[in-house]
Design a protein around this motif. Structure first.
Motif, PDB file in Angstrom:
ATOM      1  N   ARG A  11       6.162   3.846  -6.187  1.00 28.62           N
ATOM      2  CA  ARG A  11       5.706   3.791  -7.578  1.00 28.62           C
ATOM      3  C   ARG A  11       6.912   3.662  -8.526  1.00 28.62           C
ATOM      4  O   ARG A  11       6.881   2.915  -9.500  1.00 28.62           O
ATOM      5  CB  ARG A  11       4.908   5.048  -7.914  1.00 28.62           C
ATOM      6  N   GLY A  30       8.338   0.155  -8.426  1.00 28.91           N
ATOM      7  CA  GLY A  30       7.431  -0.715  -9.157  1.00 28.91           C
ATOM      8  C   GLY A  30       7.566  -0.536 -10.657  1.00 28.91           C
ATOM      9  O   GLY A  30       7.505  -1.498 -11.433  1.00 28.91           O
ATOM     10  N   SER A  31       7.775   0.703 -11.088  1.00 27.77           N
ATOM     11  CA  SER A  31       7.960   0.975 -12.508  1.00 27.77           C
ATOM     12  C   SER A  31       9.247   0.345 -13.024  1.00 27.77           C
ATOM     13  O   SER A  31       9.281  -0.225 -14.125  1.00 27.77           O
ATOM     14  CB  SER A  31       7.989   2.490 -12.755  1.00 27.77           C
ATOM     15  N   GLN A  62       4.576  -0.593 -14.476  1.00 31.92           N
ATOM     16  CA  GLN A  62       3.948   0.564 -15.100  1.00 31.92           C
ATOM     17  C   GLN A  62       3.808   0.377 -16.614  1.00 31.92           C
ATOM     18  O   GLN A  62       2.882   0.885 -17.237  1.00 31.92           O
ATOM     19  CB  GLN A  62       4.769   1.820 -14.830  1.00 31.92           C
ATOM     20  N   ARG A  92      -1.192  -1.390  -3.697  1.00 32.69           N
ATOM     21  CA  ARG A  92      -0.941  -2.127  -4.939  1.00 32.69           C
ATOM     22  C   ARG A  92       0.550  -2.169  -5.253  1.00 32.69           C
ATOM     23  O   ARG A  92       1.094  -3.226  -5.621  1.00 32.69           O
ATOM     24  CB  ARG A  92      -1.692  -1.476  -6.095  1.00 32.69           C
ATOM     25  N   ASN A  93       1.228  -1.037  -5.090  1.00 30.38           N
ATOM     26  CA  ASN A  93       2.659  -1.003  -5.396  1.00 30.38           C
ATOM     27  C   ASN A  93       3.471  -1.826  -4.405  1.00 30.38           C
ATOM     28  O   ASN A  93       4.480  -2.437  -4.779  1.00 30.38           O
ATOM     29  CB  ASN A  93       3.149   0.440  -5.430  1.00 30.38           C
ATOM     30  N   ARG A 100       2.916  -5.480  -5.494  1.00 30.52           N
ATOM     31  CA  ARG A 100       3.660  -5.737  -6.724  1.00 30.52           C
ATOM     32  C   ARG A 100       5.151  -5.862  -6.445  1.00 30.52           C
ATOM     33  O   ARG A 100       5.818  -6.775  -6.965  1.00 30.52           O
ATOM     34  CB  ARG A 100       3.419  -4.602  -7.719  1.00 30.52           C
TER      35      ARG A 100
END
Length: 353
Positions: free
Chosen positions: A20, A23-24, A29, A297-298, A301
């Motif tokens: 996460r 990805g951010s 995000q 999802r992450n 991405r």
């Protein structure tokens, strides 16, 4: 479904949060539901950070196409895992292999960039990981999260300044891996992922240094014993050398001897953990029915972000049209959807690069 193993759940929570955070850093995000805009911004950032210099390099077009084909194909397979969204058990199994696919997307894209730059394709995982650092972290300019790396620091490897291309502030080295990831701490959580990945390599260097020191102690004793025997003295029983203490200088040498570690090193660590060390982490680690979908999802991405970043850099080296020709030729055979993989990025490659 409740995980039967506290250890597996702990590992899963940590790595779910690390993914996460990466990805951010890529921007997802902060622009929810706007994946295309995120990828477009990454491409523009890469072009700004790594401007074209000189004419096209001499490179093997066949080798480059092979690397890109592997990357595009693996990314597409990973993206297709969305078909399991809503089926928690299948999502867990899919993630067990999704992390392998994510690593190989990065592995092949780095190799493609190396080949495009006119160098031989790296022949191993360590050499490819070294090149990822050379092309992204060991440069004056950088783009997150690809240029973010944990560097040699203090002996304990908890130096908050020991990072390349960070956020412009010290990294919080005390952040917990389960801390809820947000815009204020995603750098710290990703930094924790990189630091702990690199620390594994430092610990290996420390263990090897202790082994060498034990061997040297045995040799020194044997040399001294040989000298005693030569003088006619009675033989002695050699002591048992099981451990060896390293001096602060020796520890620091081990720390400084390990290169910077970045995103590809972390993805390799995740791949090894999920396939070998804790093979049930993704299947038995989640303690609810929704987190596996977020992990998938992450991963998807991050794979897209990795690809567009490398496509942009490759286009800067060999030219936009040469890259587009390879992408279109691959698409004619493999028919990627316009909503995923290279199909999603064609408008970016055609207008931004």
């Amino acid at each position: 479904m409740v995980s039967p193993s506290v250890d597996l759940t702990a590992s899963f929570r940590s790595h779910e949060n690390y993914l996460r955070a990466f990805g951010s850093l890529a921007g997802f995000q902060f622009m929810p539901g706007k994946g295309h805009q995120v990828l477009e911004k990454i491409a523009k950032d890469v072009i700004a950070a790594f401007p074209r210099s000189g004419g096209p390099r001499q490179f093997s077009a066949d080798e480059l196409a092979a690397c890109l084909n592997r990357a595009w194909g693996t990314e597409l397979l990973l993206a297709m895992s969305v078909r399991f969204i809503g089926e928690d058990e299948m999502m867990r199994i899919s993630n067990s292999w999704g992390c392998v696919q994510l690593y190989y997307v990065g592995y092949s894209s780095v190799q493609a960039l190396v080949v495009a730059s006119g160098q031989p394709r790296p022949a191993s995982h360590p050499k490819t990981q070294d090149q990822a650092i050379a092309f992204w972290a060991n440069r004056q300019s950088g783009v997150a999260p690809f240029s973010f790396a944990a560097k040699p620091g203090s002996v304990s490897d908890r130096d908050p300044r020991a990072y390349a291309h960070g956020p412009g502030r010290d990294i919080d080295v005390n952040v917990h891996s389960w801390t809820a990831c947000d815009s204020t701490n995603c750098w710290d959580i990703a930094g924790l992922a990189l630091r702990t990945t690199r620390q594994d390599a430092v610990e290996k260097q420390l263990a090897e240094a202790r082994t060498r020191k034990i061997k040297q102690k045995r040799k020194d004793w044997q040399d001294a014993e040989a000298a005693r025997l030569a003088k006619g003295k009675p033989p002695r029983t050699m002591p048992v050398y099981k451990t060896a203490q390293l001096s602060p200088t020796e520890k620091d040498a081990c720390e400084q001897g390990v290169r910077a570690y970045g995103w590809l090193d972390y993805l390799y660590r995740l791949r090894i953990k999920a396939n070998y060390e804790e093979a049930r982490m993704f299947t038995e680690g989640p303690d609810d029915e929704h987190t596996s979908a977020l992990v998938a999802r992450n991963m998807i991405r991050l794979a897209s972000a990795v690809m567009v970043a490398h496509e942009a850099r490759i286009a800067q080296v060999i030219g936009k049209n040469a890259l587009l020709d390879m992408a279109k030729e691959w698409s004619l055979t493999n028919s990627p959807s316009s909503t995923m993989g290279i199909g999603l990025r064609f408008p970016i490659l055609e207008t931004v690069l």
